[in-house]
Design an enzyme around this catalytic site. Structure first.
Site, PDB file in Angstrom:
ATOM      1  N   ASP A 266      17.124 -15.967 -22.287  1.00 42.23           N
ATOM      2  CA  ASP A 266      18.228 -15.295 -22.955  1.00 42.23           C
ATOM      3  C   ASP A 266      17.560 -14.188 -23.782  1.00 42.23           C
ATOM      4  O   ASP A 266      16.350 -14.234 -24.031  1.00 42.23           O
ATOM      5  CB  ASP A 266      18.954 -16.302 -23.865  1.00 42.23           C
ATOM      6  CG  ASP A 266      19.937 -15.628 -24.801  1.00 42.23           C
ATOM      7  OD1 ASP A 266      20.712 -14.772 -24.337  1.00 42.23           O
ATOM      8  OD2 ASP A 266      19.911 -15.938 -26.017  1.00 42.23           O
TER       9      ASP A 266
ATOM     10  N   ILE B 123      28.491 -15.315 -26.293  1.00 45.21           N
ATOM     11  CA  ILE B 123      29.876 -15.010 -25.911  1.00 45.21           C
ATOM     12  C   ILE B 123      30.034 -13.487 -25.806  1.00 45.21           C
ATOM     13  O   ILE B 123      29.513 -12.751 -26.646  1.00 45.21           O
ATOM     14  CB  ILE B 123      30.853 -15.571 -26.979  1.00 45.21           C
ATOM     15  CG1 ILE B 123      30.588 -17.071 -27.234  1.00 45.21           C
ATOM     16  CG2 ILE B 123      32.300 -15.338 -26.600  1.00 45.21           C
ATOM     17  CD1 ILE B 123      30.766 -17.972 -26.036  1.00 45.21           C
TER      18      ILE B 123
ATOM     19  N   ASP C 156      19.212 -12.098 -26.860  1.00 43.76           N
ATOM     20  CA  ASP C 156      19.547 -12.102 -28.291  1.00 43.76           C
ATOM     21  C   ASP C 156      19.222 -13.452 -28.921  1.00 43.76           C
ATOM     22  O   ASP C 156      19.812 -14.460 -28.560  1.00 43.76           O
ATOM     23  CB  ASP C 156      21.052 -11.824 -28.472  1.00 43.76           C
ATOM     24  CG  ASP C 156      21.457 -10.448 -27.968  1.00 43.76           C
ATOM     25  OD1 ASP C 156      20.871  -9.467 -28.423  1.00 43.76           O
ATOM     26  OD2 ASP C 156      22.356 -10.367 -27.119  1.00 43.76           O
TER      27      ASP C 156
HETATM   28  C1  G6P Z   1      24.903 -11.875 -26.217  1.00 46.24           C
HETATM   29  C2  G6P Z   1      25.037 -12.217 -27.683  1.00 46.24           C
HETATM   30  C3  G6P Z   1      26.480 -12.156 -28.125  1.00 46.24           C
HETATM   31  C4  G6P Z   1      27.118 -10.833 -27.717  1.00 46.24           C
HETATM   32  C5  G6P Z   1      27.014 -10.639 -26.214  1.00 46.24           C
HETATM   33  C6  G6P Z   1      27.573  -9.302 -25.748  1.00 46.24           C
HETATM   34  O1  G6P Z   1      25.386 -12.949 -25.482  1.00 46.24           O
HETATM   35  O2  G6P Z   1      24.516 -13.512 -27.941  1.00 46.24           O
HETATM   36  O3  G6P Z   1      26.521 -12.309 -29.527  1.00 46.24           O
HETATM   37  O4  G6P Z   1      28.471 -10.772 -28.096  1.00 46.24           O
HETATM   38  O5  G6P Z   1      25.631 -10.705 -25.853  1.00 46.24           O
HETATM   39  O6  G6P Z   1      26.752  -8.275 -26.248  1.00 46.24           O
HETATM   40  P1  G6P Z   1      27.120  -6.741 -26.222  1.00 46.24           P
HETATM   41  O7  G6P Z   1      25.826  -6.090 -26.651  1.00 46.24           O
HETATM   42  O8  G6P Z   1      27.484  -6.398 -24.803  1.00 46.24           O
HETATM   43  O9  G6P Z   1      28.239  -6.511 -27.146  1.00 46.24           O
HETATM   44 MG    MG Z   2      21.138 -15.796 -27.617  1.00 45.42          MG
END
Ligand code: G6P
Ligand code: MG
Length: 220
Positions: free
Chosen positions: A8, A46, A10
């Site tokens: 993953d 999410i 983030d």
């Molecule tokens: C990852 C993070 C989420 C975030 C999602 C979409 O899954 O954990 O917190 O909302 O990515 O990210 P973005 O950069 O497309 O808004």
């Molecule tokens: Mg994460």
């Protein structure tokens, strides 16, 4: 040994989970909703719109905004978030990750990325890690966010490796569910996570000998 390790982004490769939170907090504040670190846990993994829906629901405001309003709020959050990404540089890679990526390549273990973030390419770029990933699942082609296994299955397919031969690494509860549902072994980062096959307090504990031992224990 595993044929691939899928990360993953983030909260595992770099601490953007916190930057997502700060951007959402700003939006939530503007519309009169208070959010704390507890709801942030539920936003990890999410999608952008899915996160906004949860925030609105937590403030009892899910019916107050039209689809167009929601779209604008999500775009505004992303603008704050993207601006905050300017602070990222190769020094922002979390402890243990850069060394693990190098060791995986030495061991001929394939390396994949499974992030639903549409900002993943620019983040890898800022961290100087583009070359380290053999395949990154394309978030724009994913229909269902974690906890659905779609993104991890897409990463396995892109690497040409069966899920049963892979380890997935996640900091989000939704991410652990996604890995488990895909048929991979799961490594959780963060003591609060449930159902991870291996749980570590932080990325500094991650290294190749540990993953190898874990793999052997699970297959003996
Ligand atoms: C990852 C993070 C989420 C975030 C999602 C979409 O899954 O954990 O917190 O909302 O990515 O990210 P973005 O950069 O497309 O808004
Ligand atoms: Mg994460």
């Amino acid at each position: 040994k595993p044929l691939a390790v899928i990360f993953d982004l983030d909260g595992v490769v770099t601490d953007t989970a916190h930057l997502h939170f700060l951007a959402w907090q700003r939006i939530a504040h503007e519309i009169g909703i208070a959010i704390d670190e507890q709801i942030n846990e539920q936003l990890k993994g999410i999608s952008r719109m899915g996160s906004l829906e949860r925030i609105l629901r937590s403030g009892g405001a899910e019916h107050r905004y039209s689809a167009q309003d929601k779209h604008r709020l999500a775009e505004r959050k992303n603008a704050f978030y993207v601006a905050s990404l300017q602070q990222l540089n190769p020094g922002s890679v979390l402890p243990g990750i850069a060394a693990l990526l190098e060791e995986l390549h030495r061991q001929d273990v394939r390396v994949g990325l499974a992030s639903v973030s549409l900002n993943a390419p620019r983040i890898l770029e800022a961290l100087g890690l583009v070359e380290q990933f053999d395949f990154c699942a394309d978030a724009s082609r994913i229909q269902r966010s974690k906890p659905d296994p779609e993104i991890f299955i897409a990463a396995c397919a892109g690497l040409g490796v069966a899920p049963a031969n892979c380890i997935g690494i996640e900091d989000a509860q939704a991410g652990i569910e996604s890995i488990n549902a895909s048929g991979m072994l799961s490594v959780g980062i963060g003591v609060q996570l449930l159902n991870a096959d291996l749980l570590l307090p932080d990325t500094a504990q991650l290294n190749w000998p540990l993953l190898q031992t874990f793999w052997l224990t699970q297959h003996s």
